[in-house]
Design an enzyme around this catalytic site. Structure first.
Site, PDB file in Angstrom:
ATOM      1  N   GLY A  80       4.406  -6.233   5.766  1.00  0.00           N
ATOM      2  CA  GLY A  80       4.198  -7.374   6.899  1.00  0.00           C
ATOM      3  C   GLY A  80       2.719  -7.338   6.880  1.00  0.00           C
TER       4      GLY A  80
ATOM      5  N   PRO B 203       9.480  -4.532  -0.329  1.00  0.00           N
ATOM      6  CA  PRO B 203      10.466  -4.216   0.446  1.00  0.00           C
ATOM      7  C   PRO B 203      10.160  -4.277   2.243  1.00  0.00           C
ATOM      8  CG  PRO B 203      10.249  -2.144  -1.237  1.00  0.00           C
ATOM      9  CD  PRO B 203       8.982  -3.167  -1.171  1.00  0.00           C
ATOM     10  N   VAL B 204      11.115  -4.844   2.893  1.00  0.00           N
ATOM     11  CA  VAL B 204      10.623  -5.031   4.236  1.00  0.00           C
ATOM     12  C   VAL B 204      11.054  -4.018   5.260  1.00  0.00           C
ATOM     13  CG1 VAL B 204      11.788  -6.395   6.249  1.00  0.00           C
ATOM     14  CG2 VAL B 204      11.680  -7.543   4.021  1.00  0.00           C
ATOM     15  N   ALA B 205      10.195  -3.608   5.905  1.00  0.00           N
ATOM     16  CA  ALA B 205      10.250  -2.301   6.776  1.00  0.00           C
ATOM     17  C   ALA B 205      10.464  -1.006   5.924  1.00  0.00           C
ATOM     18  CB  ALA B 205      11.145  -2.288   7.989  1.00  0.00           C
ATOM     19  N   GLY B 206       9.704  -1.047   4.813  1.00  0.00           N
ATOM     20  CA  GLY B 206       9.938   0.238   3.647  1.00  0.00           C
ATOM     21  C   GLY B 206       8.552   1.004   3.811  1.00  0.00           C
TER      22      GLY B 206
ATOM     23  N   LYS C 117       0.876  -1.296  -0.089  1.00  0.00           N
ATOM     24  CA  LYS C 117       0.009   0.053   0.038  1.00  0.00           C
ATOM     25  C   LYS C 117       0.984   1.198  -0.051  1.00  0.00           C
ATOM     26  CE  LYS C 117       0.926   1.535   4.163  1.00  0.00           C
ATOM     27  NZ  LYS C 117       1.790   2.612   4.622  1.00  0.00           N
TER      28      LYS C 117
ATOM     29  N   ALA D 285       0.498  -6.967   4.488  1.00  0.00           N
ATOM     30  CA  ALA D 285       0.095  -7.642   3.177  1.00  0.00           C
ATOM     31  C   ALA D 285       0.451  -9.273   3.714  1.00  0.00           C
ATOM     32  CB  ALA D 285       1.149  -7.260   2.142  1.00  0.00           C
TER      33      ALA D 285
ATOM     34  N   ALA E 179       3.880  -1.440   4.045  1.00  0.00           N
ATOM     35  CA  ALA E 179       3.183  -2.480   4.843  1.00  0.00           C
ATOM     36  C   ALA E 179       3.079  -3.649   4.084  1.00  0.00           C
ATOM     37  CB  ALA E 179       1.510  -2.035   4.420  1.00  0.00           C
TER      38      ALA E 179
ATOM     39  N   ASP F 285      -2.578  -1.447   9.484  1.00  0.00           N
ATOM     40  CA  ASP F 285      -2.926  -1.717   8.020  1.00  0.00           C
ATOM     41  C   ASP F 285      -3.334  -2.858   7.340  1.00  0.00           C
ATOM     42  OD1 ASP F 285      -1.491   0.728   7.813  1.00  0.00           O
ATOM     43  OD2 ASP F 285       0.485   0.110   7.538  1.00  0.00           O
TER      44      ASP F 285
END
Ligand code: C5P
Length: 309
Positions: A113, A105-108, A17, A115, A111, A147
């Site tokens: 995680g 992307p992780v921790a980008g 998102k 997803a 959202a 989220d």
């Protein structure tokens, strides 16, 4: 007599998102911040496969650039919390192995995680044959993270409460976004803490989504949309990562209509006029030495089952 087919695994996808607008109010007594936000799901997807297992397990694959080592492999991973929550809610006494193929992307600030959690909910719902009503899934999603309901819903939506209350928005047409990732993730709680610090002793107004932004979406007015994009967390993200200011400026110099730090950052997104334009902006930004740069279309649907094996 025909027997129901045995399901061995279920694969679901869920989108990243972006927040076209992220208005943030003063911290509530529970520590969360009231939001007035407009979410859009974009075609950058994570895929989750759940398989019956004697215990909960998490494995992760995906592009090396995505900081996969930062994804927890134990019960603290949001996918395990999602599966356990749905099992508990439905009286299921089973565990699953969850395999995540990361595209987000992780921790980008996109959202990823959330997803994964949304994809796990719909995948386990299918695996266990539950057919949980939508409203119940949305409630479980809200327990998992602010989220996660939007990741279930997808499309374009106005988010309120702490972001967990989502109402679909009237939107015409497609929107093309260039996404610039950062090699280093950013902690959402830290960004909110800094926001609090910045506003100590000041009156923070209740956040409101600008009417111009909703009009721009209804009319597919890209120039107007570019003007109305906004993110109250952006000053904090730019202070924590001063190099992001250059990323935003490079995107505008490359011809993007508008720029934005995504959510709590550090990914940056750029509004383009269409697919060809997005490709041109990607090429210019890569030539300027930025990376990884990709593009995606929004809005796309929320979490959904892709395959049953
Ligand atoms: O809801 P979620 O677990 O995704 O939130 C992660 C963290 O982000 C929270 O613990 C909180 O620190 C912060 N947050 C917030 N206000 C929101 C959403 C998230 O302060 N509306």
């Amino acid at each position: 007599m025909s027997l129901a087919p045995v399901v061995h695994s279920v694969t679901a996808t869920a989108p990243a998102k972006i927040n076209l607008y992220l208005g943030v109010g003063a911290a509530r007594s529970d520590g969360y911040h009231p939001l007035a936000t407009v979410y859009q799901a974009i075609g950058l997807l994570d895929e989750v496969t759940v398989t019956p297992s004697s215990s909960y397990k998490v494995t992760v694959t995906g592009d090396d650039r995505l900081a996969l080592e930062d994804v927890p492999r134990d019960g603290s991973n949001i996918v395990v919390r999602a599966a356990r929550l749905l099992a508990g809610h439905s009286g299921v006494n089973e565990a699953v192995a969850v395999h995540i193929v990361k595209g987000i992307p992780v921790a980008g600030g996109l959202a990823g995680g959330s997803a994964d959690a949304a994809a796990t909910l719909v995948a386990c719902d299918e695996l266990w044959g539950l057919r949980t009503p939508r409203e119940e899934l949305l409630q479980l999603a809200a327990e998992l993270g602010s989220d996660v309901p939007f990741a279930l819903q997808g499309g374009t939506a106005v988010g309120s409460g702490r972001g967990e209350l989502v109402a679909p928005a009237m939107v015409r047409g497609d929107y093309w976004w260039v996404v610039v990732e950062s090699p280093l993730g950013m902690s959402t709680p830290k960004v909110y803490r800094e926001f609090d610090h910045d506003h100590e002793g000041t009156e923070v107004p209740d956040p409101v989504v600008p009417e111009e932004l909703m009009e721009a979406l209804r009319g597919h007015d890209l120039e107007k949309l570019a003007q109305a994009l906004g993110n109250d967390l952006e000053p904090v993200s730019l202070r924590l990562r001063p190099e992001l200011a250059d990323v935003l400026a490079t995107g505008i110099a490359a011809g993007a209509l508008g720029s934005l730090v995504s959510g709590s950052g550090p990914s940056c997104v750029f509004l383009c006029t269409g697919r060809d334009h997005a490709q041109q902006v990607v090429a210019s930004m890569r030539a300027a030495g930025l990376g990884p740069v990709s593009f995606a279309r929004g809005p796309v649907p929320g979490a959904r089952v892709e395959r049953v094996g």
